[in-house]
Design a protein around this motif. Structure first.
Motif, PDB file in Angstrom:
ATOM      1  N   ARG A  31       4.283   5.385  -2.470  1.00 27.51           N
ATOM      2  CA  ARG A  31       4.121   5.828  -1.081  1.00 27.51           C
ATOM      3  C   ARG A  31       3.844   4.676  -0.119  1.00 27.51           C
ATOM      4  O   ARG A  31       4.278   4.706   1.021  1.00 27.51           O
ATOM      5  N   VAL A  32       3.074   3.672  -0.574  1.00 24.37           N
ATOM      6  CA  VAL A  32       2.758   2.561   0.335  1.00 24.37           C
ATOM      7  C   VAL A  32       3.929   1.592   0.467  1.00 24.37           C
ATOM      8  O   VAL A  32       3.989   0.795   1.398  1.00 24.37           O
ATOM      9  N   LEU A  35       4.243  -2.229   1.819  1.00 27.09           N
ATOM     10  CA  LEU A  35       2.948  -2.640   2.357  1.00 27.09           C
ATOM     11  C   LEU A  35       2.174  -3.496   1.348  1.00 27.09           C
ATOM     12  O   LEU A  35       1.415  -4.382   1.723  1.00 27.09           O
ATOM     13  N   GLU A 205      -3.830   6.039  -2.601  1.00 23.20           N
ATOM     14  CA  GLU A 205      -3.038   5.602  -1.447  1.00 23.20           C
ATOM     15  C   GLU A 205      -3.947   5.114  -0.326  1.00 23.20           C
ATOM     16  O   GLU A 205      -3.711   4.059   0.287  1.00 23.20           O
ATOM     17  N   ARG A 209      -3.961   1.267   1.132  1.00 21.47           N
ATOM     18  CA  ARG A 209      -3.710   1.007   2.554  1.00 21.47           C
ATOM     19  C   ARG A 209      -4.873   0.277   3.203  1.00 21.47           C
ATOM     20  O   ARG A 209      -4.691  -0.628   4.031  1.00 21.47           O
ATOM     21  N   GLN A 210      -6.087   0.634   2.788  1.00 21.63           N
ATOM     22  CA  GLN A 210      -7.273  -0.020   3.337  1.00 21.63           C
ATOM     23  C   GLN A 210      -7.325  -1.491   2.935  1.00 21.63           C
ATOM     24  O   GLN A 210      -7.591  -2.366   3.764  1.00 21.63           O
ATOM     25  N   ALA A 212      -4.805  -3.364   1.993  1.00 17.81           N
ATOM     26  CA  ALA A 212      -3.707  -4.076   2.659  1.00 17.81           C
ATOM     27  C   ALA A 212      -4.052  -4.385   4.111  1.00 17.81           C
ATOM     28  O   ALA A 212      -3.750  -5.464   4.633  1.00 17.81           O
ATOM     29  N   ALA A 213      -4.709  -3.427   4.782  1.00 18.19           N
ATOM     30  CA  ALA A 213      -5.088  -3.617   6.190  1.00 18.19           C
ATOM     31  C   ALA A 213      -6.137  -4.711   6.339  1.00 18.19           C
ATOM     32  O   ALA A 213      -6.088  -5.511   7.280  1.00 18.19           O
TER      33      ALA A 213
END
Length: 215
Positions: A31-32, A35, A205, A209-210, A212-213
């Motif tokens: 899903r990511v 990223l 997920e 995402r966290q 990666a951010a």
């Protein structure tokens, strides 16, 4: 540019929640997308290090270890089967299934990492045990699983017969225990974040995402 993310997936070959956790993690990675560039390392953990070679009936084992009745054991299996099916994995556990020693499976996974086939072998071992109901402590079963993912069967058999990587697996298990890991699956992201248990894809997920951010 994708963020490099290292994941240590601490698990056992005979752990059904590890199948579910891996399914959730792999779905989350999909899903990511671009990223993150995720690198998974499968780390050893034995749920039953003292298990005899012939294994033990699953209902008797769960009853003795957790105090579960045969009915509770069956209900839990049905629930786990449904969760695994969400990720396309077929569990065929029954009242006649057995729990086995998995130390040799962990030795083979350690060896497979050297050639980049560790993830493929892990999947093959999950299938051998949970779907095909085979003994993951049987050297023939292990060698067949290795061959099925493109590893050299003869070398796999030699690794198993020789006892190679026993010290490395024991040291790795001790390392993760010393870091407080006493149940699996345990998913450690970048040596920093811990996610415990067979969590749904959304949990993994969000964490990816966290991370990666933050990078």
């Amino acid at each position: 540019m994708p963020t490099p993310i290292k994941i240590d997936f601490v698990s056992d070959v005979s752990c059904p929640w590890c199948v579910i956790g891996l399914g959730g993690l792999e779905t989350a990675i999909g899903r990511v997308g671009d990223l993150a560039d995720v690198d998974i390392h499968f780390q050893p953990f034995e749920l039953n290090p003292q298990m005899a070679p012939e294994g033990e009936n699953i209902v008797e084992h769960i009853g003795r270890k957790y105090g579960a009745t045969p009915q509770q054991s069956a209900q839990t299996r049905a629930m786990i089967k449904g969760r695994a099916a969400e990720y396309g994995f077929e569990m065929r556990m029954t009242d006649e299934s057995r729990i086995y020693n998995t130390f040799d499976a962990h030795r083979l996974l350690h060896w497979a990492e050297e050639s980049g086939r560790q993830a493929a072998l892990k999947a093959a071992l999950f299938e051998a045990y949970f779907t095909k109901q085979l003994n993951p402590g049987d050297p023939e079963v292990l060698a067949d699983a290795a061959a099925s993912v493109g590893l050299d069967r003869a070398e796999a058999a030699e690794v198993l017969a020789s006892g190679r990587y026993a010290a490395e697996v024991r040291a790795a298990q001790e390392l993760w225990r010393s870091r407080g890991i006493n149940s699996v699956p345990a998913v450690i992201i970048n040596d920093k974040y811990l996610i415990s248990g067979g969590q749904p894809a959304e949990v993994f997920e969000g964490a990816l995402r966290q991370v990666a951010a933050e990078a």
